[in-house]
Every structure is written in structure tokens, then in C-alpha cells.
Design a protein around this motif. Structure first.
Motif, mmCIF file in Angstrom:
data_model
loop_
_atom_site.group_PDB
_atom_site.id
_atom_site.type_symbol
_atom_site.label_atom_id
_atom_site.label_comp_id
_atom_site.label_asym_id
_atom_site.label_seq_id
_atom_site.Cartn_x
_atom_site.Cartn_y
_atom_site.Cartn_z
ATOM 1 N N LEU A 1 -8.345 3.464 4.558
ATOM 2 C CA LEU A 1 -7.258 4.446 4.556
ATOM 3 C C LEU A 1 -7.760 5.887 4.516
ATOM 4 C CD1 LEU A 1 -4.764 2.848 1.990
ATOM 5 C CD2 LEU A 1 -4.676 2.756 4.482
ATOM 6 N N ARG A 2 -8.992 6.072 4.093
ATOM 7 C CA ARG A 2 -9.559 7.402 3.844
ATOM 8 C C ARG A 2 -9.384 8.388 4.984
ATOM 9 N NH1 ARG A 2 -14.813 5.446 1.728
ATOM 10 N NH2 ARG A 2 -13.863 4.717 -0.166
ATOM 11 N N ASP A 3 -9.623 7.964 6.199
ATOM 12 C CA ASP A 3 -9.663 8.898 7.321
ATOM 13 C C ASP A 3 -8.374 8.977 8.129
ATOM 14 O OD1 ASP A 3 -12.314 9.544 6.684
ATOM 15 O OD2 ASP A 3 -13.058 7.841 7.844
ATOM 16 N N SER A 4 -7.288 8.453 7.585
ATOM 17 C CA SER A 4 -6.029 8.525 8.326
ATOM 18 C C SER A 4 -5.023 9.371 7.556
ATOM 19 C CB SER A 4 -5.472 7.122 8.572
ATOM 20 O OG SER A 4 -5.060 6.553 7.357
ATOM 21 N N ASP A 5 -4.092 9.947 8.300
ATOM 22 C CA ASP A 5 -3.070 10.787 7.682
ATOM 23 C C ASP A 5 -1.915 9.982 7.126
ATOM 24 O OD1 ASP A 5 -4.468 13.101 8.192
ATOM 25 O OD2 ASP A 5 -3.504 13.414 10.131
ATOM 26 N N LYS B 1 -7.599 -4.258 8.340
ATOM 27 C CA LYS B 1 -8.298 -4.267 7.053
ATOM 28 C C LYS B 1 -7.302 -4.111 5.899
ATOM 29 C CE LYS B 1 -12.782 -2.761 8.662
ATOM 30 N NZ LYS B 1 -13.822 -1.741 8.598
ATOM 31 N N LEU B 2 -6.280 -3.295 6.094
ATOM 32 C CA LEU B 2 -5.240 -3.124 5.080
ATOM 33 C C LEU B 2 -4.534 -4.454 4.854
ATOM 34 C CD1 LEU B 2 -2.676 -0.306 4.741
ATOM 35 C CD2 LEU B 2 -1.874 -2.625 4.995
ATOM 36 N N MET C 1 -9.805 5.891 -2.286
ATOM 37 C CA MET C 1 -10.540 4.753 -2.831
ATOM 38 C C MET C 1 -10.651 3.595 -1.838
ATOM 39 S SD MET C 1 -8.983 4.807 -6.647
ATOM 40 C CE MET C 1 -10.402 4.180 -7.545
ATOM 41 N N PHE C 2 -9.853 3.632 -0.777
ATOM 42 C CA PHE C 2 -9.840 2.554 0.199
ATOM 43 C C PHE C 2 -10.461 3.041 1.503
ATOM 44 C CE2 PHE C 2 -6.230 1.797 -2.644
ATOM 45 C CZ PHE C 2 -6.506 0.507 -3.054
ATOM 46 N N SER C 3 -11.608 2.486 1.854
ATOM 47 C CA SER C 3 -12.327 2.934 3.050
ATOM 48 C C SER C 3 -11.451 2.861 4.296
ATOM 49 C CB SER C 3 -13.599 2.108 3.249
ATOM 50 O OG SER C 3 -13.274 0.741 3.415
ATOM 51 N N PHE D 1 0.819 -1.216 0.000
ATOM 52 C CA PHE D 1 0.000 0.000 0.000
ATOM 53 C C PHE D 1 0.850 1.261 0.000
ATOM 54 C CE2 PHE D 1 -3.499 -2.799 0.726
ATOM 55 C CZ PHE D 1 -4.522 -2.157 0.035
ATOM 56 N N THR D 2 1.997 1.218 0.635
ATOM 57 C CA THR D 2 2.897 2.374 0.599
ATOM 58 C C THR D 2 3.304 2.670 -0.844
ATOM 59 O OG1 THR D 2 3.724 1.881 2.816
ATOM 60 C CG2 THR D 2 5.102 3.286 1.428
ATOM 61 N N ILE D 3 3.634 1.629 -1.589
ATOM 62 C CA ILE D 3 4.031 1.818 -2.992
ATOM 63 C C ILE D 3 2.851 2.337 -3.817
ATOM 64 C CG2 ILE D 3 4.838 0.660 -5.086
ATOM 65 C CD1 ILE D 3 6.449 -1.247 -3.225
ATOM 66 N N ILE D 4 1.658 1.779 -3.614
ATOM 67 C CA ILE D 4 0.483 2.278 -4.340
ATOM 68 C C ILE D 4 0.344 3.779 -4.116
ATOM 69 C CG2 ILE D 4 -2.061 2.309 -4.383
ATOM 70 C CD1 ILE D 4 -1.970 -0.741 -3.900
ATOM 71 N N LEU D 5 0.455 4.221 -2.858
ATOM 72 C CA LEU D 5 0.261 5.636 -2.543
ATOM 73 C C LEU D 5 1.440 6.514 -2.955
ATOM 74 C CD1 LEU D 5 -1.644 5.303 0.828
ATOM 75 C CD2 LEU D 5 -2.557 5.612 -1.474
ATOM 76 N N GLU D 6 2.621 5.921 -3.079
ATOM 77 C CA GLU D 6 3.757 6.675 -3.637
ATOM 78 C C GLU D 6 3.496 6.968 -5.110
ATOM 79 O OE1 GLU D 6 7.220 4.244 -3.042
ATOM 80 O OE2 GLU D 6 7.337 4.698 -0.905
ATOM 81 N N ILE D 7 2.986 5.972 -5.820
ATOM 82 C CA ILE D 7 2.725 6.113 -7.253
ATOM 83 C C ILE D 7 1.513 7.017 -7.490
ATOM 84 C CG2 ILE D 7 2.087 4.892 -9.379
ATOM 85 C CD1 ILE D 7 3.427 2.368 -8.116
ATOM 86 N N ALA D 8 0.459 6.811 -6.700
ATOM 87 C CA ALA D 8 -0.813 7.520 -6.915
ATOM 88 C C ALA D 8 -1.409 7.935 -5.570
ATOM 89 C CB ALA D 8 -1.783 6.629 -7.674
ATOM 90 N N PRO D 9 -0.941 9.043 -4.995
ATOM 91 C CA PRO D 9 -1.421 9.469 -3.672
ATOM 92 C C PRO D 9 -2.948 9.609 -3.573
ATOM 93 C CG PRO D 9 0.462 10.789 -4.345
ATOM 94 C CD PRO D 9 0.085 9.940 -5.523
#
Length: 159
Positions: free
Chosen positions: A47-51, A59-60, A43-45, A30-38
Motif C-alpha cells: 500500500l505504501r506507494d499508492s494514493d 497482495k492486499l 506499514m504495508f509494502s 483495509f479501508t477500515i484499518i486506514l480510516e482508523i489509523a491512516p
């Protein structure tokens, strides 16, 4: 081109390595996904509400495990059946969730890149281009099955 016995073996071997540390590999994925496309975070319930990506987000970990496992199972199916088959119920669910979250082809490419990078890091010196090609082919076939189901879904209505 048929999925070979060697490709299947490479995936099984690397899956055994990945399974040894699912929490760390899930987090890295997931870190890599968010590095590529923050923006994908929305899109992930879970992850939505965390910094940041929570270290102990069950769940992750569960979601990443499902992605790794389904991709690996796809490889086994490619070898045995020459196609990827997912149960109708699972496929309908995957199609509807992906449509609801606005997933497009580009998102599948981001996940594929993150998946391959995660596996490459996890298996270290066991990595080979052939292993990457095997995982890539299995992922592509799974993604194609999900995309086909997405086309069957009615357009999501925004209220």
C-alpha cells in the motif's frame, strides 16, 4: 473460559459467508484499518506507494485472506486444544515482520476493530454479539502468540 462449540460454529458459519467475497471483504478490511489509523498505510509494502487502496491489489487480498483465515483457525484451535498454536516457522516469520514494521500493541487493536467491523458488515443480519465475542477472543489469542514471538526477536537495527 473455554471456547465453546457454539462460538466455534458461529465463526465457521461467518467464515463461510466471508469466503464468498474475499476481494470485497479484503478491501473493506483495509479501508477500515486506514480510516482508523491512516498512518498504518506505510506499514504495508503493498500500500505504501499508492494514493488509495487499489481495487485489484492481489497482495492486499492475499494478506487480508491470511488474517481472516488465521483468526478463524485460531478459533478452531481454541476449541480443540484450548490454546492457539501456530507453526514455529510461521510464528517466527510473523514475529520478525511485525517487529521490522514497528508494530505495537495499539496496532493489534486497530486490526481487531477493523476485523470485527468487516465481519459484522459481511454477515449482516447473521451478526450477533456472541459472534463478535468469538471472533474477538480468537483474534486476541492469535495476537498474543504473535506478540510473544515479537518479544523473542532481536531489536531491529536502523542502518
Amino acid at each position: 473460559m473455554a471456547f465453546t462449540e457454539k462460538q466455534e460454529a458461529l465463526m465457521k458459519d461467518s467464515w463461510e459467508i466471508l469466503k464468498q467475497n474475499i476481494p470485497e471483504n479484503s478491501l473493506r478490511f483495509f479501508t477500515i484499518i486506514l480510516e482508523i489509523a491512516p498512518a498504518a498505510k506505510a506499514m504495508f509494502s503493498f500500500l505504501r506507494d499508492s494514493d488509495e487502496i487499489p481495487q485489484n491489489n492481489a497482495k492486499l487480498k492475499s494478506h487480508a485472506t491470511k488474517v481472516f483465515k488465521m483468526t478463524c483457525e485460531s478459533a478452531l484451535q481454541l476449541r480443540e486444544k484450548r490454546e492457539v498454536t501456530v507453526s514455529d516457522t510461521t510464528l517466527k516469520y510473523l514475529g520478525s515482520v511485525h517487529v521490522k514494521n514497528g508494530v505495537i500493541d495499539l496496532h493489534f487493536e486497530v486490526v481487531k476493530e477493523a476485523l470485527l467491523r468487516t465481519i459484522k458488515e459481511a454477515v449482516g443480519e447473521n451478526w450477533s454479539e456472541e459472534m463478535g465475542c468469538a471472533w474477538g477472543e480468537a483474534y486476541d489469542q492469535l495476537a498474543a502468540a504473535i506478540k510473544a514471538e515479537m518479544k523473542q526477536e532481536p531489536p531491529h537495527q536502523i542502518s
